[in-house]
Motif scaffolding. Structure first.
Motif, PDB file in Angstrom:
ATOM      1  N   LYS A  22       5.012  14.974   0.376  1.00  0.00           N
ATOM      2  CA  LYS A  22       4.120  13.561   0.620  1.00  0.00           C
ATOM      3  C   LYS A  22       5.139  12.377   0.867  1.00  0.00           C
ATOM      4  CE  LYS A  22       0.730  14.906  -2.693  1.00  0.00           C
ATOM      5  NZ  LYS A  22       0.536  16.375  -2.180  1.00  0.00           N
ATOM      6  N   PRO A  23       4.316  11.430   2.069  1.00  0.00           N
ATOM      7  CA  PRO A  23       5.442  10.415   2.243  1.00  0.00           C
ATOM      8  C   PRO A  23       5.584   9.423   1.028  1.00  0.00           C
ATOM      9  CG  PRO A  23       2.920  10.197   2.986  1.00  0.00           C
ATOM     10  CD  PRO A  23       3.224  11.474   2.369  1.00  0.00           C
ATOM     11  N   PHE A  24       6.654   8.782   1.132  1.00  0.00           N
ATOM     12  CA  PHE A  24       7.004   7.548   0.306  1.00  0.00           C
ATOM     13  C   PHE A  24       5.940   6.503   0.551  1.00  0.00           C
ATOM     14  CE2 PHE A  24      11.642   8.948   0.479  1.00  0.00           C
ATOM     15  CZ  PHE A  24      11.338   9.718  -0.619  1.00  0.00           C
ATOM     16  N   HIS A  25       5.454   5.471  -0.225  1.00  0.00           N
ATOM     17  CA  HIS A  25       4.784   4.500  -0.395  1.00  0.00           C
ATOM     18  C   HIS A  25       5.104   3.800   0.956  1.00  0.00           C
ATOM     19  CE1 HIS A  25       3.312   5.593  -4.182  1.00  0.00           C
ATOM     20  NE2 HIS A  25       4.223   5.090  -4.924  1.00  0.00           N
ATOM     21  N   TRP A  26       6.369   3.282   0.950  1.00  0.00           N
ATOM     22  CA  TRP A  26       6.873   2.390   1.990  1.00  0.00           C
ATOM     23  C   TRP A  26       6.490   3.083   3.487  1.00  0.00           C
ATOM     24  CZ3 TRP A  26      10.509   4.445   5.053  1.00  0.00           C
ATOM     25  CH2 TRP A  26      11.307   5.552   4.683  1.00  0.00           C
ATOM     26  N   TYR A  27       6.580   4.331   3.507  1.00  0.00           N
ATOM     27  CA  TYR A  27       6.616   4.634   4.839  1.00  0.00           C
ATOM     28  C   TYR A  27       4.847   4.608   5.286  1.00  0.00           C
ATOM     29  CZ  TYR A  27       6.048   7.938   8.654  1.00  0.00           C
ATOM     30  OH  TYR A  27       5.896   8.430  10.036  1.00  0.00           O
ATOM     31  N   LYS A  28       4.008   5.096   4.322  1.00  0.00           N
ATOM     32  CA  LYS A  28       2.570   4.926   4.540  1.00  0.00           C
ATOM     33  C   LYS A  28       2.309   3.409   4.851  1.00  0.00           C
ATOM     34  CE  LYS A  28      -1.769   5.131   2.171  1.00  0.00           C
ATOM     35  NZ  LYS A  28      -2.397   6.017   0.940  1.00  0.00           N
ATOM     36  N   ASP A  58      14.944   6.096  -4.643  1.00  0.00           N
ATOM     37  CA  ASP A  58      15.789   5.054  -4.203  1.00  0.00           C
ATOM     38  C   ASP A  58      15.043   3.574  -3.933  1.00  0.00           C
ATOM     39  OD1 ASP A  58      17.817   3.691  -2.894  1.00  0.00           O
ATOM     40  OD2 ASP A  58      18.402   5.382  -1.501  1.00  0.00           O
ATOM     41  N   PHE A  59      15.277   2.859  -4.994  1.00  0.00           N
ATOM     42  CA  PHE A  59      14.684   1.432  -5.140  1.00  0.00           C
ATOM     43  C   PHE A  59      15.076   0.616  -4.093  1.00  0.00           C
ATOM     44  CE2 PHE A  59      14.401  -2.973  -6.427  1.00  0.00           C
ATOM     45  CZ  PHE A  59      13.101  -2.991  -6.310  1.00  0.00           C
ATOM     46  N   LEU A  60      16.414   0.602  -3.693  1.00  0.00           N
ATOM     47  CA  LEU A  60      17.076  -0.027  -2.625  1.00  0.00           C
ATOM     48  C   LEU A  60      16.556   0.130  -1.276  1.00  0.00           C
ATOM     49  CD1 LEU A  60      19.146  -2.295  -1.781  1.00  0.00           C
ATOM     50  CD2 LEU A  60      20.763  -0.253  -1.729  1.00  0.00           C
ATOM     51  N   ARG A  61      16.313   1.508  -1.034  1.00  0.00           N
ATOM     52  CA  ARG A  61      15.818   2.058   0.323  1.00  0.00           C
ATOM     53  C   ARG A  61      14.506   1.330   0.360  1.00  0.00           C
ATOM     54  NH1 ARG A  61      16.021   7.989   1.405  1.00  0.00           N
ATOM     55  NH2 ARG A  61      14.787   8.018  -0.484  1.00  0.00           N
ATOM     56  N   HIS A  62      13.628   1.652  -0.893  1.00  0.00           N
ATOM     57  CA  HIS A  62      12.146   1.095  -0.725  1.00  0.00           C
ATOM     58  C   HIS A  62      12.065  -0.292  -0.449  1.00  0.00           C
ATOM     59  CE1 HIS A  62       7.975   0.699  -2.282  1.00  0.00           C
ATOM     60  NE2 HIS A  62       8.297  -0.510  -2.477  1.00  0.00           N
ATOM     61  N   SER A  73       3.566  -8.810  -1.731  1.00  0.00           N
ATOM     62  CA  SER A  73       3.573  -8.194  -2.743  1.00  0.00           C
ATOM     63  C   SER A  73       3.408  -6.639  -2.440  1.00  0.00           C
ATOM     64  CB  SER A  73       2.725  -8.488  -3.942  1.00  0.00           C
ATOM     65  OG  SER A  73       1.506  -8.115  -3.664  1.00  0.00           O
ATOM     66  N   TYR A  74       4.208  -5.581  -3.059  1.00  0.00           N
ATOM     67  CA  TYR A  74       4.162  -4.401  -2.902  1.00  0.00           C
ATOM     68  C   TYR A  74       3.942  -3.398  -4.133  1.00  0.00           C
ATOM     69  CZ  TYR A  74       6.968  -6.212   1.187  1.00  0.00           C
ATOM     70  OH  TYR A  74       6.851  -7.032   2.071  1.00  0.00           O
ATOM     71  N   ARG A  75       3.409  -2.350  -3.989  1.00  0.00           N
ATOM     72  CA  ARG A  75       3.153  -1.482  -4.956  1.00  0.00           C
ATOM     73  C   ARG A  75       4.268  -0.405  -4.904  1.00  0.00           C
ATOM     74  NH1 ARG A  75      -0.323   3.767  -5.144  1.00  0.00           N
ATOM     75  NH2 ARG A  75      -0.004   3.401  -2.733  1.00  0.00           N
TER      76      ARG A  75
END
Length: 76
Positions: A22-28, A58-62, A73-75
């Motif tokens: 599944k994709p990461f939240h940030w990618y979506k 990886d919080f930094l990448r996010h 703001s982000y989830r």
């Protein structure tokens, strides 16, 4: 383009799909913002919204991926 200009585009097309990934939240978030910006049909955007995502460990990448949307703001 709407003005008749010819555009050169590149598309990534997966041929070996692992349905368990599944994709990461940030990618979506990137995909949804692009779809909205380019005024894709509502039914297509709704389909993207239904895609399940996973948290990027990886919080930094996010954070780096989403910093371009400052003030939003982000989830996580």
């Amino acid at each position: 383009a709407e003005d008749g200009q010819i555009l050169k585009v590149v598309t990534y097309y997966a041929t070996h799909i692992n349905a368990s990934l599944k994709p990461f939240h940030w990618y979506k978030e990137h995909v949804l913002r692009g779809a909205r910006e380019h005024r894709l049909p509502d039914h297509y955007i709704r389909t993207i919204e239904l895609v399940e995502t996973v948290r990027d460990p990886d919080f930094l990448r996010h954070a780096q991926e989403l910093v371009i949307y400052r003030g939003v703001s982000y989830r996580i």
